[in-house]
Write a protein that holds these residues in place. Structure first.
Motif, short mmCIF file in Angstrom:
data_model
loop_
_atom_site.label_atom_id
_atom_site.label_comp_id
_atom_site.label_asym_id
_atom_site.label_seq_id
_atom_site.Cartn_x
_atom_site.Cartn_y
_atom_site.Cartn_z
N ASN A 199 0.85 -1.20 0.00
CA ASN A 199 0.00 0.00 0.00
C ASN A 199 0.88 1.25 0.00
O ASN A 199 2.11 1.16 0.03
CB ASN A 199 -1.00 -0.01 1.17
N THR A 200 0.25 2.40 -0.05
CA THR A 200 1.00 3.65 -0.13
C THR A 200 1.81 3.93 1.14
O THR A 200 2.77 4.69 1.11
CB THR A 200 0.08 4.85 -0.43
N ALA A 201 1.43 3.30 2.25
CA ALA A 201 2.17 3.47 3.50
C ALA A 201 3.42 2.59 3.54
O ALA A 201 4.27 2.75 4.40
CB ALA A 201 1.28 3.16 4.70
N GLY A 202 3.53 1.62 2.61
CA GLY A 202 4.68 0.74 2.57
C GLY A 202 4.47 -0.61 3.25
O GLY A 202 5.41 -1.40 3.36
N GLN A 203 3.25 -0.89 3.72
CA GLN A 203 2.96 -2.20 4.29
C GLN A 203 2.84 -3.21 3.15
O GLN A 203 2.30 -2.89 2.09
CB GLN A 203 1.67 -2.17 5.09
N ILE A 204 3.32 -4.42 3.39
CA ILE A 204 3.36 -5.45 2.35
C ILE A 204 2.55 -6.64 2.79
O ILE A 204 2.59 -7.05 3.96
CB ILE A 204 4.82 -5.87 2.09
N VAL A 205 1.79 -7.22 1.86
CA VAL A 205 1.06 -8.46 2.12
C VAL A 205 1.58 -9.54 1.20
O VAL A 205 2.16 -9.28 0.15
CB VAL A 205 -0.46 -8.30 1.94
N GLY A 206 1.35 -10.78 1.62
CA GLY A 206 1.78 -11.91 0.81
C GLY A 206 1.43 -13.20 1.50
O GLY A 206 0.47 -13.28 2.27
N ALA A 207 2.24 -14.21 1.22
CA ALA A 207 2.00 -15.53 1.81
C ALA A 207 3.34 -16.18 2.12
O ALA A 207 4.35 -15.89 1.49
CB ALA A 207 1.20 -16.40 0.85
N TYR A 208 3.32 -17.05 3.12
CA TYR A 208 4.51 -17.80 3.46
C TYR A 208 4.13 -19.26 3.64
O TYR A 208 2.96 -19.58 3.89
CB TYR A 208 5.19 -17.26 4.72
N ARG A 209 5.10 -20.09 3.46
CA ARG A 209 4.86 -21.53 3.56
C ARG A 209 5.73 -22.08 4.67
O ARG A 209 6.93 -21.83 4.72
CB ARG A 209 5.20 -22.20 2.24
N ASN A 210 5.09 -22.81 5.54
CA ASN A 210 5.79 -23.46 6.63
C ASN A 210 5.31 -24.90 6.64
O ASN A 210 4.23 -25.19 7.12
CB ASN A 210 5.48 -22.76 7.94
N GLY A 211 6.09 -25.79 6.07
CA GLY A 211 5.60 -27.15 5.85
C GLY A 211 4.78 -27.16 4.58
O GLY A 211 5.20 -26.65 3.56
N ASP A 267 1.50 -25.89 4.35
CA ASP A 267 0.42 -24.91 4.36
C ASP A 267 0.89 -23.52 3.96
O ASP A 267 1.95 -23.07 4.38
CB ASP A 267 -0.20 -24.81 5.77
N TRP A 268 0.08 -22.85 3.16
CA TRP A 268 0.32 -21.43 2.84
C TRP A 268 -0.49 -20.60 3.80
O TRP A 268 -1.66 -20.91 4.07
CB TRP A 268 -0.10 -21.13 1.40
N ARG A 269 0.10 -19.57 4.31
CA ARG A 269 -0.58 -18.66 5.23
C ARG A 269 -0.29 -17.24 4.80
O ARG A 269 0.80 -16.93 4.33
CB ARG A 269 -0.09 -18.89 6.66
N GLY A 270 -1.27 -16.37 4.95
CA GLY A 270 -1.10 -14.98 4.59
C GLY A 270 -0.34 -14.20 5.66
O GLY A 270 -0.26 -14.62 6.81
N PHE A 271 0.23 -13.06 5.25
CA PHE A 271 0.90 -12.20 6.22
C PHE A 271 0.75 -10.74 5.83
O PHE A 271 0.49 -10.39 4.69
CB PHE A 271 2.39 -12.55 6.36
N LEU A 272 0.94 -9.91 6.83
CA LEU A 272 1.07 -8.46 6.68
C LEU A 272 2.42 -8.08 7.27
O LEU A 272 2.70 -8.41 8.43
CB LEU A 272 -0.06 -7.74 7.41
N ARG A 273 3.26 -7.42 6.47
CA ARG A 273 4.56 -6.96 6.96
C ARG A 273 4.44 -5.47 7.25
O ARG A 273 4.08 -4.68 6.39
CB ARG A 273 5.67 -7.20 5.94
N PRO A 292 0.43 -12.61 11.02
CA PRO A 292 -0.17 -13.62 10.15
C PRO A 292 -1.62 -13.27 9.83
O PRO A 292 -2.31 -12.66 10.64
CB PRO A 292 -0.07 -14.91 10.96
N ILE A 293 -2.06 -13.66 8.64
CA ILE A 293 -3.45 -13.46 8.23
C ILE A 293 -4.02 -14.81 7.85
O ILE A 293 -3.59 -15.42 6.87
CB ILE A 293 -3.56 -12.50 7.03
N ASP A 294 -4.95 -15.32 8.66
CA ASP A 294 -5.63 -16.58 8.39
C ASP A 294 -7.13 -16.36 8.51
O ASP A 294 -7.59 -15.68 9.44
CB ASP A 294 -5.21 -17.66 9.38
N VAL A 295 -7.89 -16.92 7.59
CA VAL A 295 -9.35 -16.85 7.70
C VAL A 295 -9.75 -17.77 8.85
O VAL A 295 -9.40 -18.95 8.86
CB VAL A 295 -10.01 -17.28 6.38
N THR A 327 -4.20 -19.84 3.26
CA THR A 327 -4.59 -18.45 3.01
C THR A 327 -3.46 -17.71 2.31
O THR A 327 -2.30 -17.90 2.66
CB THR A 327 -4.89 -17.74 4.35
N GLU A 328 -3.81 -16.89 1.33
CA GLU A 328 -2.82 -16.05 0.67
C GLU A 328 -3.38 -14.64 0.54
O GLU A 328 -4.51 -14.46 0.10
CB GLU A 328 -2.45 -16.60 -0.71
#
Length: 121
Positions: free
Chosen positions: A54-66, A68-74, A82-85, A93-94
């Motif tokens: 976003n314009t503030a510089g926060q980044i979203v994406g996904a990471y894999r641990n094992g 499962d894919w899980r979403g994140f906000l940096r 972490p972002i999980d439904v 989640t991605e």
């Protein structure tokens, strides 16, 4: 000059013009050395994908641990949230985009159907 020859001549001129424009744009494009790269790794993850900012510089994406894919906000300070439904295991989640504080992405529901989500804080 026949009508077909005129059309071919026009097509050739247009193609040459487009080629010249493409070559000019390629010559003007910055090379990779003009960029600064920052590695983004979710702590403890085996894979990390950055997908949106976003314009503030926060980044979203996904990471894999094992498996499962899980979403994140940096966040700007480099920390991650972490972002999980809720209610879906495994999460799968991605997060793909962020606008302001609203995050969009996908997840697989309990029937293994891909769904979209909008998350707001």
């Amino acid at each position: 000059m026949t009508r077909l020859a005129q059309r071919l001549s026009l097509l050739l001129r247009q193609t040459l013009r487009l080629g010249a424009v493409a070559l000019t744009l390629m010559a003007l494009a910055p090379d990779a050395s003009a960029f600064t790269f920052t590695t983004i790794d979710y702590p403890g993850a085996t894979q990390t994908e950055a997908c949106g900012i976003n314009t503030a510089g926060q980044i979203v994406g996904a990471y894999r641990n094992g498996g499962d894919w899980r979403g994140f906000l940096r966040h700007l300070d480099g920390t991650f949230t972490p972002i999980d439904v809720p209610g879906h295991e495994p999460p799968q989640t991605e997060a793909y985009g962020i606008c302001g504080k609203k995050v969009v992405g996908t997840y697989y529901d309990k029937n293994n159907i891909l769904r979209g989500f909008l998350a707001t804080p």
